[in-house]
Design an enzyme around this catalytic site. Structure first.
Site, PDB file in Angstrom:
ATOM      1  N   SER A  33       0.867  -1.163   0.000  1.00  0.00           N
ATOM      2  CA  SER A  33       0.000   0.000   0.000  1.00  0.00           C
ATOM      3  C   SER A  33       0.906   1.215   0.000  1.00  0.00           C
ATOM      4  CB  SER A  33      -0.884  -0.011   1.243  1.00  0.00           C
ATOM      5  OG  SER A  33      -1.626   1.167   1.302  1.00  0.00           O
ATOM      6  N   ARG A  34       0.836   2.014  -1.066  1.00  0.00           N
ATOM      7  CA  ARG A  34       1.832   3.082  -1.226  1.00  0.00           C
ATOM      8  C   ARG A  34       1.530   4.311  -0.383  1.00  0.00           C
ATOM      9  NH1 ARG A  34       1.402   1.932  -7.223  1.00  0.00           N
ATOM     10  NH2 ARG A  34       2.673   0.072  -7.395  1.00  0.00           N
ATOM     11  N   VAL A  35       0.256   4.568  -0.116  1.00  0.00           N
ATOM     12  CA  VAL A  35      -0.054   5.798   0.627  1.00  0.00           C
ATOM     13  C   VAL A  35      -0.774   5.531   1.938  1.00  0.00           C
ATOM     14  CG1 VAL A  35      -0.100   7.324  -1.365  1.00  0.00           C
ATOM     15  CG2 VAL A  35      -2.166   6.120  -0.714  1.00  0.00           C
TER      16      VAL A  35
END
Lengths: 85, 508
Positions: free
Chosen positions: B370-372
């Site tokens: 999950s990048r953010v």
């Protein structure tokens, strides 16, 4: 094949110079001339009006120039009413 | 009856004798739900056109001397030479609170037999995504209720998180769990009377699915009491490709209404692989040039313009997107999966092997990211689950090596045991999302070693016992964790005491 396509394109182009006036009831030459003048002015090219009796309109006229249709008939109004209710 | 008469009278009053201009054309060919039309010289791209018999179409190909339209509705009555008229309108769908609890088709028309939808507002189906200025970075959590996701791959409001995996790996289940969890949180939040509480409304878009699956999803949501917070947009496999192509955009328009009006919404696209296939079919029939795997050149834009509409807006609400992609034989490097992976802010990868081993949800920790979302994770989850991802990755590596030999040193064996326990702890049945405070309590117990004496095989039972202990006897403590959202010394001491109490009463 090519000629057929060419013929179709010419027919489309020619239709832009003819105002097909469908009418229910009588239409006089003065009205036709007025339509011709108005369409010639609107499209910037000579438009010839051709009258075509059409009882299905019930009353009023419908003018077709190329793809454009100017609807002012009772049948057209009834159709609009039917679709909006 | 009188209302019908009133309506007719109102319409008659509106009629004027002025000439009305229409731009028309004639059908040249009609096949496979696509019509080629002569004329329509004034038609705009994506404009709705009216066919005889009530069917509408969308102008997708504007060529030199003809227009290609996809037809939405019954094509059986259409024939060569029929007159087609422009409408001057873009395709719009009804939006608003009135849609909650309803199932609609790609055009926003109800298909659930619950009567007409009394919505006053419509939104265009195709809309340019919000720009840079109006956006705000993701910082508020969106809890899925799935422990493996909320602790290791957290999702924030306004994020686009892809759910990817082979068929039958539980992709849809994860999204339904998430929708059910939103409904549960909404109910608790709205009942608390907290003025700052922001409910999350859900939109589930079913594209190219079997009708029986759609019915099953609706039943699951209804049984969990989540349907009242959800809008279902259904374009099942039996619908024509044009409807399947449009359904996600209609769903996005419905979601945008919530976002624009200061609310938060979640949208699930189930699934975008079938969406790409429907678009490929339309494109091929429209004779657009085909590229890799016969998809048209703009298949990337097809999904990027859709997913870019999910955002968190400054001073307004948010739209979180959970698109689903189905892979073949776990191949994430295929055309559509790589496209959507690159557009989204992370992915949750589900593995068939894990699923078959009984590890459900079958989340592959190594490939999921999950990048953010970590910016949106609450402090309490970070405190108890911050190192879990690394620990599990280490466990997988060690487990792979341990297969080759049985002589393991004590440290390695302890690591393997701990990993095995975490894996067991993350097992969760379908349609049973866990509130975040309960997740924190379970992970806290794990971090403090309360599961160490329990046999790995019995972890699931022990965890269930701990959960029921907390929900039945420590409700106030859970509420404190929920409101504080961080573990201070006092709260840690209380949790520790509660875990000790559970330990003394629990017999394996």
């Amino acid at each position: 094949m090519v000629l057929k396509a060419y013929r179709r394109l010419i027919a489309i182009e020619l239709a832009k110079g003819i105002a097909l006036v469908d009418h229910a009831g009588a239409i006089n030459s003065a009205t036709l001339a007025a339509i011709e003048a108005a369409m010639t002015r609107k499209y910037g090219r000579t438009v010839k009006a051709t009258a075509r009796p059409n009882k299905e309109l019930l009353a009023g006229v419908r003018v077709q120039v190329g793809d454009d249709i100017y609807e002012s008939s009772v049948a057209g109004q009834l159709a609009a009413l039917a679709s909006s209710v | 009856m009188s209302t019908v008469l009133e309506q007719i009278e109102q319409q008659i009053a509106k009629l004027s004798s002025k000439a009305v201009k229409k731009n028309t054309g004639n059908i040249r060919t009609v096949a496979d739900g696509v019509a080629k039309i002569d004329g329509l010289s004034d038609v705009m791209y994506n404009e709705m056109v009216q066919f005889p018999g009530g069917a509408i179409g969308i102008a997708l190909n504007l060529e030199e001397d003809e227009v290609g339209c996809v037809i939405l509705g019954d094509v059986s009555q259409l024939k060569e030479g029929d007159e087609v008229t422009t409408t001057g309108r873009l395709l719009s769908v009804p939006v608003g609170m009135e849609l909650l609890g309803r199932t609609v088709d790609a055009l926003g028309q109800p298909v659930d037999g619950k009567g007409p939808i009394d919505s006053k507002v419509t939104y265009p189906v195709e809309k340019i995504a919000p720009g840079i200025i109006v956006r705000k970075s993701v910082s508020q959590p969106l809890f899925t209720g799935i422990m493996a996701i909320d602790s290791m791959i957290p999702i924030g409001r306004g994020q686009r998180e892809l759910i990817i995996g082979d068929r039958g790996t539980g992709k849809t289940t994860i999204t339904i769990d998430t929708i059910i969890n939103q409904a549960k949180i909404n109910k608790v939040g709205l009942a608390s009377g907290d003025k700052n509480f922001r409910p999350v409304y859900s939109i589930y878009v079913a594209i190219g699915q079997k009708n029986s699956n759609v019915v099953r999803t609706i039943s699951a949501l209804e049984a969990a009491g989540a349907l009242e917070f959800t809008v279902i947009v259904a374009a099942p496999a039996g619908d024509n490709p044009a409807n399947q192509y449009l359904a996600p955009y209609s769903g996005a328009a419905i979601g945008e209404w919530f976002m624009e009006n200061g609310m938060d919404a979640l949208i699930v696209y189930d699934d975008l692989s079938k969406h790409a296939v429907a678009y490929r079919q339309i494109s091929l029939i429209l004779k657009r040039p085909s590229g890799r795997e016969a998809y048209p050149g703009d298949v990337f834009y097809l999904h990027s313009r859709l997913l870019e509409r999910a955002a968190r807006l400054d001073g307004k609400g948010s739209l979180t997107a959970l698109p689903i992609i189905e892979t073949l034989a776990g191949d994430v490097s295929a055309y559509i999966p790589t496209n959507v992976i690159s557009i989204t802010d992370g992915q949750i990868f589900l593995e068939t092997d894990l699923f078959n081993q009984g590890i459900r949800p079958a989340v592959s920790v190594g490939l999921s990211v999950s990048r953010v979302g970590s910016a949106a994770q609450i402090k309490a989850t970070k405190q108890v689950g911050g190192k879990l991802k690394g620990e599990l990755a280490q466990f997988r590596e060690l487990a792979a090596f341990a297969q080759f030999g049985s002589d393991l040193d004590a440290k390695t064996k302890a690591q393997l045991d701990r990993g095995g326990r975490i894996v067991e702890l993350f097992k969760q049945p379908a349609f049973a999302p866990l509130p975040i405070e309960l997740q924190v309590a379970v992970l806290f117990a794990m971090q403090k070693g309360f599961f160490e004496p329990v046999e790995i095989k019995k972890i699931v039972v022990a965890a269930a016992s701990l959960k029921s202990f907390f929900t039945t006897r420590k409700d106030a403590l859970l509420a404190e964790v929920r409101t504080k959202a961080a573990l201070d010394k006092d709260l840690e001491a209380k949790l520790l005491a509660a875990c000790e109490e559970w330990k003394s009463s629990y017999t394996a």
